[in-house]
Design an enzyme around this catalytic site. Sequence first.
Site, PDB file in Angstrom:
ATOM      1  CE1 TYR A  79       0.945  -0.069   4.339  1.00 41.21           C
ATOM      2  CE2 TYR A  79      -1.352  -0.436   4.852  1.00 41.21           C
ATOM      3  CZ  TYR A  79      -0.059  -0.298   5.263  1.00 41.21           C
ATOM      4  OH  TYR A  79       0.232  -0.388   6.599  1.00 41.21           O
ATOM      5  CD  GLU A  80      -0.701   4.751   1.929  1.00 46.38           C
ATOM      6  OE1 GLU A  80      -0.891   5.642   1.078  1.00 46.38           O
ATOM      7  OE2 GLU A  80      -1.619   4.319   2.651  1.00 46.38           O
ATOM      8  N   GLY A  81       1.295   2.963  -2.689  1.00 45.79           N
ATOM      9  CA  GLY A  81       2.125   2.828  -3.884  1.00 45.79           C
ATOM     10  C   GLY A  81       3.029   1.626  -3.716  1.00 45.79           C
TER      11      GLY A  81
END
Length: 598
Positions: free
Chosen positions: A442-444
């Site tokens: 997550y978060e890229g």
Amino acid sequence: MPQYHPPLRDMQFVMHEVLDVVPKLQELAAHADVDADLINQVCEEAGKFCSEVLLPINISGDSEGCHYDPASHAVTTPKGYKEAWRQYVEAGWPSLNAAPEYGGQGLPHIVGSVVHEMENATNQAWTMYSGLTQGVAELLSAHGDKAQKDLYLPKLASGEWTGTMCLTEPHCGTDLGLIRSKAVPQADGSYKISGQKIFISSGEHDLAANIVHMVLAKLPDAPEGSKGISLFVVPKFLPTPEAGVGARNGIFCSGIEHKMGIHGNATCQMTLEDATGWMVGEPNRGLAAMFVMMNRARLAVGVQSLGLTEVAYQNALAYAKDRLQMRALSGPKAPDKPADPIIVHPDVRRMLLTARAWAEGGRFLAYWVALMLDQSHLHPDEDVRKDADDLVALLTPIVKAFITDNGFAAANECLQVFGGHGYIREWGMEQYVRDARINLIYEGTNTIQALDLIGRKVLMDNGARLKKFGKLVQEFVEAEGVVESMQEFVNPLADLGDKVQKLTMELGMKAMGNRDEIGAAAMPYLRVVGHLVFSYAFARMAKVAQDKIAAGSDETFYQAKLQTARFYFAKLYPETAAAIRMARSGLKPLMDTEAVFA
């Protein structure tokens, strides 16, 4: 149950002996009164809270998970979570980094990073509720109007309200330009927003009185793609004129995800049906504004894995000292016992030292970036602010991707130390592996971080940011390379610095012919640059340790620091040779594979 002892000695070493944070912070008017005693006291108290309140509900929260009621769309967090949040709020922890004008304590980012490490070491799932709340506060501080700041920031700083980021949708994943959520303007200046959002951490829960959602959506006449995204603040309950909780808004949880890890955090599917929201920032500029929160989240995710690396190491070390199994190959080391403790075996030490090195290198990097974040916002010298901002931008994908890759590897190594017991839930080790795995996603995803590093942060500015970091490396090499005792640390650092420069130029030339070459090289390139940063970290830490020993210190801590640095350069640094070769191997072995995928 796992144990956790806040690594305060190492935290203080990095902050005060290596980074020398106090005089640097005192150059910033907002932190002129901050001193070492204050920083240490805050960290010590945070360590107690984390060990005594968060750790005991970590395994139980993972086992119980969150509960969703489809009739009411309500989510109940695991037993003990709500009480822990109450204690957290009463002790004032949500206000730690918040601005004083909105009820915050105004302490620097680096103190927040230290506290965040301990929170995640003891309970990552619970900590996500507070971490996202701080991100919303920073986003509104940067892009909210005065009315939005006055309404929301005091509530977020107090912990009365929490926050989320509502970005992706079922069909688009990371490609946010494809979002379909629509925002229709109303006569009163608000918007009616409709759409579906998924994977929304902390999207619904029973900890706080209200939840402030930061939602990406498109106006009816928005351009296609990412240039047509706007940002809106959409509260769960509409605020009253007195900043109280009013009517229920049209945003609700329509289901929670059943995940591999972080079970105590509610990862929600969110439905918006004519939900009332207010635009934050300018129309069609929402994604650029959202990057304030996204970049903060990327740094926070790195610290999540740092915390897990540390706690996994501590428990594996304790187990290895106690567990008796077989004899050392060179002969018994505990002849009075039926077998030797497994810590005498070389490969067990390799696993432990791997985790310890990843933790110590990651701690330096995370704290250094947090210090530069403070400087980039508050330093009176514009040139210092610019240099700090450039280095934060360069290092953010490394904090997110390199630390999380290493953290997952470390958790796996520490589980392996336990052998079969590591695979059993009661020891807690398998939870660390499961929880750590999400941090790479997550978060890229880490591939996106690698593409960001080489594409945006290095090649797009012709290597200007990388050269700024290279200058720091070169200055250190020139100063310490003449010191005989430092050559074992300085020489590999200097060598890798030269190799990174050459590799970057080579990949830049390839990209001019075919931009897909960047995609082929991005992940190994990030590993190489990550090791350059860690080599710099361990060389700097070794320098301080050597100076302390030379000055007469007999503290075992400094000897341990040198031994860990030697292990890093001998056993982990050599990965760079393979990574450089992989980065140079090019696109063809990946894409000339039609027969494979036919």
